[in-house]
Design a protein around this motif. Sequence first.
Motif, mmCIF file in Angstrom:
data_model
loop_
_atom_site.group_PDB
_atom_site.id
_atom_site.type_symbol
_atom_site.label_atom_id
_atom_site.label_comp_id
_atom_site.label_asym_id
_atom_site.label_seq_id
_atom_site.Cartn_x
_atom_site.Cartn_y
_atom_site.Cartn_z
ATOM 1 N N LEU A 95 0.813 -1.213 0.000
ATOM 2 C CA LEU A 95 0.000 0.000 0.000
ATOM 3 C C LEU A 95 0.851 1.269 0.000
ATOM 4 O O LEU A 95 0.651 2.156 -0.840
ATOM 5 C CB LEU A 95 -0.932 0.001 1.211
ATOM 6 C CG LEU A 95 -1.877 1.213 1.325
ATOM 7 C CD1 LEU A 95 -2.868 1.240 0.176
ATOM 8 C CD2 LEU A 95 -2.626 1.172 2.654
ATOM 9 N N LYS A 114 4.384 0.590 -2.721
ATOM 10 C CA LYS A 114 4.068 0.220 -4.108
ATOM 11 C C LYS A 114 2.779 0.875 -4.625
ATOM 12 O O LYS A 114 2.468 0.757 -5.804
ATOM 13 C CB LYS A 114 3.941 -1.312 -4.231
ATOM 14 C CG LYS A 114 5.204 -2.076 -3.915
ATOM 15 C CD LYS A 114 6.314 -1.836 -4.912
ATOM 16 C CE LYS A 114 6.058 -2.586 -6.224
ATOM 17 N NZ LYS A 114 7.183 -2.427 -7.162
ATOM 18 N N LYS A 115 2.006 1.512 -3.735
ATOM 19 C CA LYS A 115 0.715 2.138 -4.083
ATOM 20 C C LYS A 115 -0.248 1.133 -4.723
ATOM 21 O O LYS A 115 -1.044 1.478 -5.589
ATOM 22 C CB LYS A 115 0.917 3.325 -5.053
ATOM 23 C CG LYS A 115 2.004 4.306 -4.671
ATOM 24 C CD LYS A 115 1.731 4.985 -3.341
ATOM 25 C CE LYS A 115 2.815 6.031 -3.053
ATOM 26 N NZ LYS A 115 3.002 6.308 -1.638
ATOM 27 N N ASP A 116 -0.166 -0.106 -4.274
ATOM 28 C CA ASP A 116 -1.018 -1.189 -4.810
ATOM 29 C C ASP A 116 -2.130 -1.486 -3.801
ATOM 30 O O ASP A 116 -2.011 -2.395 -2.994
ATOM 31 C CB ASP A 116 -0.162 -2.430 -5.072
ATOM 32 C CG ASP A 116 -0.948 -3.585 -5.690
ATOM 33 O OD1 ASP A 116 -2.138 -3.402 -5.995
ATOM 34 O OD2 ASP A 116 -0.347 -4.681 -5.861
ATOM 35 N N LYS A 117 -3.207 -0.694 -3.866
ATOM 36 C CA LYS A 117 -4.293 -0.845 -2.896
ATOM 37 C C LYS A 117 -4.991 -2.170 -3.046
ATOM 38 O O LYS A 117 -5.326 -2.834 -2.054
ATOM 39 C CB LYS A 117 -5.306 0.301 -3.068
ATOM 40 C CG LYS A 117 -6.368 0.351 -1.992
ATOM 41 C CD LYS A 117 -7.257 1.555 -2.141
ATOM 42 C CE LYS A 117 -8.308 1.576 -1.042
ATOM 43 N NZ LYS A 117 -9.206 2.734 -1.169
#
Length: 207
Positions: free
Chosen positions: A197, A200-203
Motif C-alpha cells: 500500500l 508500491k501504491k497497490d491498494k
Amino acid sequence: GIGGAFQYGLQISIINSPAEYIKNFIRETWLKRYGFSPSAEMITLMWSFIVSIYSIGGLLGSSSAGYLSVRFGRKKAMLLANIPALLSAALMGLSRLCGSFEMIIAGRLFSGVCGGLALNIHLMYAGECAPRKLRGLIAITASTSIAVGKFVGFALGLREVLGVEALWPILMAANALPALVQLLTLPFFPDSPRYLLIDKKDKEGCI
C-alpha cells in the motif's frame, strides 16, 4: 522465523563448540604456509577476530535492512538475506579442504550480514502481516526463533552430533539448511500489506 531470527541465534551459539578445533586448524595451516608455528597470542588474536567479525557483519546487515525492505519488499529482502547465508556456509564448510582460515573469517562476516538482515526484516515482515488480534503473538516469534536457534546450535555442537574434529566444517556450514528451507517455502508467502500500500501504491494487492 526459520530463515529470519533463527539464523542469528544459530550463529551466536554454534561457534562455541569447535573453538579448539579451529585454533588447531589455524596453527596447522600457519605452520604449513610459513614454516613455523604461530605464537599463542597470534592464535588468540585470529580466534577473537573470527568471533567478533560476526558483529561487524551484523552491523552491515542491520544498516542495509531498511533500504532493502523498501527497495525490494519485505519478502524479497528476506529471500536476499539467504545469499550471504549460503555464501558463508560454502566458505566455512570448504575452509579446511582449501587450507584457509581466512575463509572462516570471511564466512563469519557474511553470516553476520545475514543475521543482521534476517533479524530486522523478520520483525518488520511478521508484524506487518499479522492480523491485529495476533500481532503481539506473531511479534514474539522473533525472540522464540532466536532461542530455538541457540538451542539447535548447542545441540549440533555436542560430541555425539557434529562437535568432533572431523565434522567441525559441516557444523560451521549448518546455516545453509534453514536458508534452503526458506528459499523453498517463502516464495509461496504473501508480501507485506503495508509495503504494497505505502511503497508500491497497490491498494488492490494490499486488500
